[in-house]
Design a protein around this motif. Structure first.
Motif, mmCIF file in Angstrom:
data_model
loop_
_atom_site.group_PDB
_atom_site.id
_atom_site.type_symbol
_atom_site.label_atom_id
_atom_site.label_comp_id
_atom_site.label_asym_id
_atom_site.label_seq_id
_atom_site.Cartn_x
_atom_site.Cartn_y
_atom_site.Cartn_z
ATOM 1 N N PHE A 63 0.756 -1.112 0.104
ATOM 2 C CA PHE A 63 0.024 0.149 0.032
ATOM 3 C C PHE A 63 0.823 1.317 -0.104
ATOM 4 C CE2 PHE A 63 -3.424 -2.629 2.204
ATOM 5 C CZ PHE A 63 -4.049 -2.971 1.132
ATOM 6 N N SER A 64 1.804 1.326 0.802
ATOM 7 C CA SER A 64 2.691 2.342 0.829
ATOM 8 C C SER A 64 3.528 2.965 -0.542
ATOM 9 C CB SER A 64 3.929 2.033 2.038
ATOM 10 O OG SER A 64 3.249 1.816 3.385
ATOM 11 N N ALA A 65 3.897 1.809 -1.103
ATOM 12 C CA ALA A 65 4.471 2.006 -2.521
ATOM 13 C C ALA A 65 3.667 2.385 -3.394
ATOM 14 C CB ALA A 65 5.110 0.443 -2.883
ATOM 15 N N ALA A 66 2.458 2.101 -3.193
ATOM 16 C CA ALA A 66 1.196 2.738 -4.111
ATOM 17 C C ALA A 66 0.966 4.187 -3.786
ATOM 18 C CB ALA A 66 0.014 1.787 -4.221
ATOM 19 N N PHE A 67 1.140 4.396 -2.536
ATOM 20 C CA PHE A 67 0.814 5.623 -1.984
ATOM 21 C C PHE A 67 1.895 6.692 -2.471
ATOM 22 C CE2 PHE A 67 1.342 8.963 1.529
ATOM 23 C CZ PHE A 67 0.062 9.586 1.362
ATOM 24 N N ILE A 68 3.016 6.505 -2.218
ATOM 25 C CA ILE A 68 4.061 7.533 -2.511
ATOM 26 C C ILE A 68 4.031 8.310 -3.558
ATOM 27 C CG2 ILE A 68 6.430 7.710 -2.359
ATOM 28 C CD1 ILE A 68 6.977 6.426 0.083
ATOM 29 N N PRO A 69 3.935 7.596 -4.664
ATOM 30 C CA PRO A 69 3.698 8.558 -5.957
ATOM 31 C C PRO A 69 2.614 9.268 -6.166
ATOM 32 C CG PRO A 69 3.710 5.932 -6.578
ATOM 33 C CD PRO A 69 4.088 6.030 -5.061
ATOM 34 N N LEU A 70 1.402 8.519 -5.719
ATOM 35 C CA LEU A 70 0.272 9.384 -5.469
ATOM 36 C C LEU A 70 0.281 10.545 -4.538
ATOM 37 C CD1 LEU A 70 -2.539 6.638 -5.344
ATOM 38 C CD2 LEU A 70 -2.396 8.106 -7.059
ATOM 39 N N PHE A 71 1.082 10.290 -3.512
ATOM 40 C CA PHE A 71 1.451 11.500 -2.509
ATOM 41 C C PHE A 71 2.036 12.271 -3.314
ATOM 42 C CE2 PHE A 71 4.725 13.071 0.156
ATOM 43 C CZ PHE A 71 4.033 13.776 1.088
ATOM 44 N N ALA A 72 3.041 12.080 -3.901
ATOM 45 C CA ALA A 72 3.664 13.275 -4.774
ATOM 46 C C ALA A 72 2.757 14.048 -5.485
ATOM 47 C CB ALA A 72 5.000 12.470 -5.819
ATOM 48 N N ILE A 73 1.952 13.310 -6.426
ATOM 49 C CA ILE A 73 1.170 14.090 -7.135
ATOM 50 C C ILE A 73 0.148 14.896 -6.785
ATOM 51 C CG2 ILE A 73 -0.605 13.746 -9.105
ATOM 52 C CD1 ILE A 73 0.760 11.090 -9.771
ATOM 53 N N THR A 74 -0.441 14.222 -5.524
ATOM 54 C CA THR A 74 -1.542 15.037 -4.942
ATOM 55 C C THR A 74 -0.929 16.203 -4.253
ATOM 56 O OG1 THR A 74 -1.517 13.450 -3.327
ATOM 57 C CG2 THR A 74 -3.095 13.119 -4.952
ATOM 58 N N ILE A 75 0.376 16.021 -3.752
ATOM 59 C CA ILE A 75 0.694 17.035 -2.535
ATOM 60 C C ILE A 75 1.347 18.374 -3.746
ATOM 61 C CG2 ILE A 75 3.152 16.473 -2.315
ATOM 62 C CD1 ILE A 75 3.039 17.504 0.242
ATOM 63 N N THR A 76 1.624 17.823 -4.871
ATOM 64 C CA THR A 76 1.799 19.031 -5.737
ATOM 65 C C THR A 76 0.860 19.610 -6.255
ATOM 66 O OG1 THR A 76 3.901 17.521 -6.644
ATOM 67 C CG2 THR A 76 3.314 19.421 -8.053
ATOM 68 N N PHE A 77 -0.231 19.014 -6.611
ATOM 69 C CA PHE A 77 -1.592 19.687 -7.043
ATOM 70 C C PHE A 77 -2.166 20.675 -5.965
ATOM 71 C CE2 PHE A 77 -0.871 17.127 -10.793
ATOM 72 C CZ PHE A 77 -1.479 17.913 -11.712
ATOM 73 N N THR A 78 -1.973 19.965 -4.801
ATOM 74 C CA THR A 78 -2.613 20.772 -3.701
ATOM 75 C C THR A 78 -1.736 21.893 -3.314
ATOM 76 O OG1 THR A 78 -3.307 18.618 -2.702
ATOM 77 C CG2 THR A 78 -3.191 20.567 -1.143
ATOM 78 N N ALA A 79 -0.571 21.897 -3.502
ATOM 79 C CA ALA A 79 0.416 23.302 -3.263
ATOM 80 C C ALA A 79 -0.137 24.193 -4.509
ATOM 81 C CB ALA A 79 1.664 22.976 -3.526
ATOM 82 N N VAL A 80 -0.394 23.698 -5.738
ATOM 83 C CA VAL A 80 -0.650 24.648 -6.778
ATOM 84 C C VAL A 80 -2.020 25.090 -6.551
ATOM 85 C CG1 VAL A 80 -1.034 24.624 -9.221
ATOM 86 C CG2 VAL A 80 0.968 23.460 -8.473
ATOM 87 N N ASP A 81 -2.912 24.320 -6.284
ATOM 88 C CA ASP A 81 -4.341 24.790 -6.034
ATOM 89 C C ASP A 81 -4.603 25.753 -5.002
ATOM 90 O OD1 ASP A 81 -4.977 23.244 -8.308
ATOM 91 O OD2 ASP A 81 -6.165 21.659 -7.290
ATOM 92 N N TRP A 82 -4.062 25.476 -3.769
ATOM 93 C CA TRP A 82 -4.483 26.092 -2.395
ATOM 94 C C TRP A 82 -3.417 27.208 -2.096
ATOM 95 C CZ3 TRP A 82 -8.911 26.079 -0.279
ATOM 96 C CH2 TRP A 82 -9.958 25.158 -0.674
ATOM 97 N N LEU A 83 -2.174 27.251 -2.795
ATOM 98 C CA LEU A 83 -1.253 28.297 -2.484
ATOM 99 C C LEU A 83 -0.795 29.055 -3.648
ATOM 100 C CD1 LEU A 83 0.985 26.028 -0.078
ATOM 101 C CD2 LEU A 83 -0.550 27.793 0.684
ATOM 102 N N MET A 84 -0.380 28.247 -4.582
ATOM 103 C CA MET A 84 0.018 29.178 -5.929
ATOM 104 C C MET A 84 -1.026 29.692 -6.675
ATOM 105 S SD MET A 84 2.959 27.688 -8.474
ATOM 106 C CE MET A 84 2.260 27.489 -10.173
ATOM 107 N N SER A 85 -2.037 29.292 -6.657
ATOM 108 C CA SER A 85 -3.198 29.904 -7.581
ATOM 109 C C SER A 85 -3.865 31.136 -6.629
ATOM 110 C CB SER A 85 -4.396 28.794 -8.045
ATOM 111 O OG SER A 85 -5.399 28.684 -6.699
ATOM 112 N N LEU A 86 -3.406 31.157 -5.523
ATOM 113 C CA LEU A 86 -3.894 32.573 -4.851
ATOM 114 C C LEU A 86 -3.349 33.831 -5.745
ATOM 115 C CD1 LEU A 86 -2.989 31.661 -1.237
ATOM 116 C CD2 LEU A 86 -5.256 32.002 -2.123
ATOM 117 N N GLU A 87 -2.167 33.520 -6.435
ATOM 118 C CA GLU A 87 -1.534 34.483 -7.458
ATOM 119 C C GLU A 87 -1.712 33.833 -8.746
ATOM 120 O OE1 GLU A 87 -1.243 37.573 -8.174
ATOM 121 O OE2 GLU A 87 -0.091 38.054 -6.508
ATOM 122 N N PRO A 88 -2.818 33.771 -9.355
ATOM 123 C CA PRO A 88 -2.955 33.048 -10.594
ATOM 124 C C PRO A 88 -2.107 33.378 -11.584
ATOM 125 C CG PRO A 88 -4.900 34.383 -10.455
ATOM 126 C CD PRO A 88 -4.003 34.550 -9.218
#
Lengths: 396, 386
Positions: free
Chosen positions: A174-199
């Protein structure tokens, strides 16, 4: 020395956890609601700061758990329950995110349709930055995290009674499956919730930047709880100086990692000197923000670097307790620095408001309360984990 | 010959045993002892009660030295000694210096750490440690673990140490002696010669193979460009010339056309637009001395320095030359006259007029009137008429 005579007696957490947690939650909640009535926009931005802080701690903890499984680490097994409890905040994100989704108009410039229509660049970004896709993304990401939270912790908990070793190998998968998903989701989360504040702004390293802070926050939270509980006798004699040293070394490493990433992002933008990139930093150099920007370097890098540099410092419980509180504050400060200058009235410089002090109280309240709520029902040590014995006998 | 005892060694089979042995040795009060193992054993330093290593201080000091040196070097070269504008950044562009500072810090810190470790802590070069070439050393560098209690220890007593080590149940005990015959000093000629030969051969082979045999340009984008150098033939153009003449009517930047080009005795010439100010005359002097004096002499007397390699020009103080208008002299510089070539491409327009003004000064000086002298005397306070 081998501690083969391992006997674990369950003890309730110190009463302080629930008392403080509840008090902070109550006071924080009242003040936060008041803040929303006084200045809705400022409250929304502030709430976003602590929401991201909670995401950092919760998601970072889940990452630490997954890391232990895939790396086959055993030193962290004795206290793995602590990140598991912190990761218990993940399901709560479903509730915590609702106010932010409702307040999207206060937070996100791109959520204003009439503004997007007049703006070529925002129009071009609209296929990604539009409200419905944004909401879907957010909810799907949280759902993924929740799924893996339940998969990993359920097996870990089951092992306490069954002592079934296959559960560990399941969790590794499960962890091996989670880590790539984690990388993708945390990147998009940062882009969505932090970076897009200054679009209009973009930085390709931004996801990694948020990730570095996330790991620091989660590690610091875990370190703090482990050291506090160890001092109160909860982890004796299973957590030794060697464990503490590893905490110190990891924190030190990630402090450096954060500085490396933060500087990489800054230097490329500074060097290329393109107006479409530099304005983001120039905003943070405007008025009193310049003090925040300079303080960020000191708080997030210089001080923790100096305090963790020497070998004895890395295993000194007092130092670790101080530095993990410090680093939790540093990450909060970092998020504040990322988020607040995007607020229209603060563009020209920071202006103090009591609202900024309210939300951290609420945040502490939420984290402590949830932590306590989950920890109450669980063993503090994964007694059935096959790696536990090695983890307890861990030597540098 | 009398063998001198270095110490007594005990061999063990597992890392757990060696940790226990180390602990017991410390407890028994021995201080001059060491533990050997084929790989780092976790927890051994705690078992041996080793104090934290001081090596970190070397790292710290040299790391800081590295940062300071790198910053100073870049500050000196980039901001003081040879300031260059790079990418519109300030001369002291700290962010651009940080990567280099970081690298030099790490470089110096690691080198100092490794060298410090080898020299201070491993006491390199120590060529004849008694443990070298012993059966014991061969085993502990393969698959055994061992502890040696040295004879120089305060509490060393051969029979007691034997008894103590036996109580740890080792698989064998070995007495280790100082080598009796020769010692191998570091500066032994054979050894030094060997080192020199090794150094020469390796550096020679490295140089030859990297620079001659395997030489590859790291990247060739700048060296090999799809362009022609001056004077190279072209396959693209029908006339085969690589260098092209500019399009008809092309005017160079700042070019002002000279209307009387090619006329030998122009009826009309330009007016001198420059006043003979101090700076103008200084410029004129400099340019005259550079371009005109080889033929015309430093003072325009026609005393060429060319020793007959080129016909001597007439004096610039002839009445003919003195009666030239400024524009005429300018014309001669620009256009040339008979065998004197044109200097239009070497000397700018302003410099030509400055030379003209300077020639006027030379002419006036050679043919000064007494009224001129009075003015000069007044200004210099001299009494030159005497």
């Amino acid at each position: 020395m081998h501690q083969t005579d391992f006997k674990y007696q369950r003890k309730d957490l110190p009463a302080g956890f629930s008392k403080f947690g509840f008090a902070f939650l109550l006071i924080g909640l009242i003040l936060a609601v008041a803040a929303f009535f006084v200045d809705q926009s400022r409250a929304a931005f502030n709430y976003l700061v602590i929401y991201m802080m909670i995401v950092s701690i919760a998601l970072g903890s889940l990452f630490l758990i997954a890391l232990e499984y895939v790396a086959g680490a055993d030193w962290s097994t004795p206290f793995r329950r602590i990140p598991e409890f912190f990761a218990g905040l993940i399901p709560v994100l479903f509730v915590l995110v609702i106010p932010l989704l409702l307040l999207n108009h206060d937070l996100f410039h791109w959520a204003h349709e009439e503004a997007v229509k007049q703006d070529k660049i925002l129009e071009g970004k609209a296929p990604y930055l539009n409200l419905s896709f944004f909401v879907i993304r957010t909810l799907v990401f949280i759902a993924i995290w929740v799924l893996f939270y339940f998969l990993l912790t359920r097996n870990s908990r089951k092992q306490d009674t069954t002592k079934d070793q296959t559960l560990t190998s399941k969790n590794i998968r499960f962890s091996a499956a989670f880590i790539p998903l984690f990388a993708i989701t945390i990147t998009f989360t940062a882009v969505d919730w932090l970076m897009s504040l200054e679009p209009h702004w973009f930085s390709t390293i931004f996801g990694v930047y948020y990730f570095s802070g996330t790991v620091i926050a989660a590690l610091a939270a875990v370190t703090l709880v482990v050291v506090v509980l160890k001092e109160k006798g909860y982890f004796n004699p299973w957590i030794t100086d060697d464990h503490l040293y590893s905490f110190g070394a990891l924190l030190f490493a990630f402090v450096n990692f954060w500085a490396y990433i933060a500087f990489s992002q800054f230097m490329l933008i500074w060097y290329a000197d393109l107006p479409e990139e530099t304005f983001w930093y120039l905003t943070r150099w405007e008025g009193s923000w310049v003090i925040f920007s300079l303080l960020l370097i000191v708080i997030h890098f210089v001080v923790p670097y100096a305090m963790l540099l020497s070998q004895p410092a890395k295993m000194n419980p007092k130092r670790l307790k101080f530095i993990s509180i410090w680093l939790l504050f540093a990450h909060l400060f970092d998020l504040f620095w990322l988020i607040m200058p995007n607020m229209q009235p603060l563009k020209k410089g920071y202006v103090f408001s009591w609202i900024d002090l309210v939300f951290p109280i609420l945040g502490i309240g939420i984290v402590l309360t949830i932590f306590n709520f989950i920890a109450k029902k669980e063993n503090l040590i994964p007694v059935g984990d096959p790696k536990l014995k090695r983890g307890i006998n861990f030597h540098l | 010959m009398n063998k001198r005892l270095f110490g007594i060694a005990a061999l063990f089979k597992t890392p757990d045993e060696i940790i226990r042995a180390a602990k017991k040795t410390v407890e028994a009060g021995y201080q001059k002892y060491d533990v050997h193992s084929p790989y780092p054993v976790h927890g051994i330093d705690r078992a041996m009660k080793l104090k934290p290593s001081k090596l970190g201080f070397i790292t710290l000091v040299f790391g800081l030295t590295g940062s300071a040196l790198a910053l100073l070097l870049m500050y000196w070269t980039m901001s003081v000694d040879y300031p260059m504008i790079i990418g519109g950044k300030p001369f002291f562009a700290l962010p651009a210096f940080i990567p280099v500072t970081f690298e030099v810090t790490v470089l110096l810190a690691t080198l100092a750490t490794v060298i410090g470790m080898i020299t201070f802590f491993f006491r390199f070069p120590e060529n004849d440690h008694p443990l070298h070439d012993t059966e014991y050393m061969k085993k502990v560098s393969r698959d055994h673990f061992g502890v040696v209690i040295e004879a120089s220890d305060k509490h060393f007593d051969e029979s007691k140490v034997r008894e103590f080590l036996s109580s740890l149940h080792p698989i064998s005990l070995e007495e280790i002696y100082y080598s009796e015959k020769e010692t191998y000093p570091v500066l032994e000629p054979k050894f030094v010669t060997f080192l020199v030969v090794v150094a020469l051969v390796t550096s020679g082979v490295t140089y030859f193979s990297l620079n001659k045999l395997l030489y590859m340009q790291p990247f060739t984008w700048m060296m090999e460009q799809p362009k022609l150098n001056p004077q190279q033939p072209s396959t693209l153009f029908a006339d085969g010339f690589g260098m092209r003449t500019p399009v008809q009517g092309t005017v160079a930047r700042g070019f002002i056309p000279y209307p009387y080009m090619g006329q030998n005795n122009p009826t009309e010439v330009l007016q001198n637009p420059f006043l003979p100010t101090k700076e103008n005359l200084k410029l004129g002097e400099a340019k005259y001395l550079t371009f005109c004096s080889p033929c015309h002499g430093n003072f325009g007397d026609g005393d060429s320095r060319l020793r007959g390699q080129f016909p001597n020009p007439p004096s610039l103080h002839s009445s003919r030359a003195r009666e030239f208008s400024d524009g005429m002299i300018y014309h001669i510089i620009t256009n040339g006259q008979n065998i004197m070539p044109s200097y239009a491409s070497q000397i700018t327009r302003e410099e030509r007029w400055a030379i003209v003004n300077y020639i006027r000064v030379l002419q006036r000086a050679k043919n000064a009137k007494s009224s001129d002298l009075q003015v000069v005397n007044k200004e210099t306070g001299n009494n030159a008429s005497n």
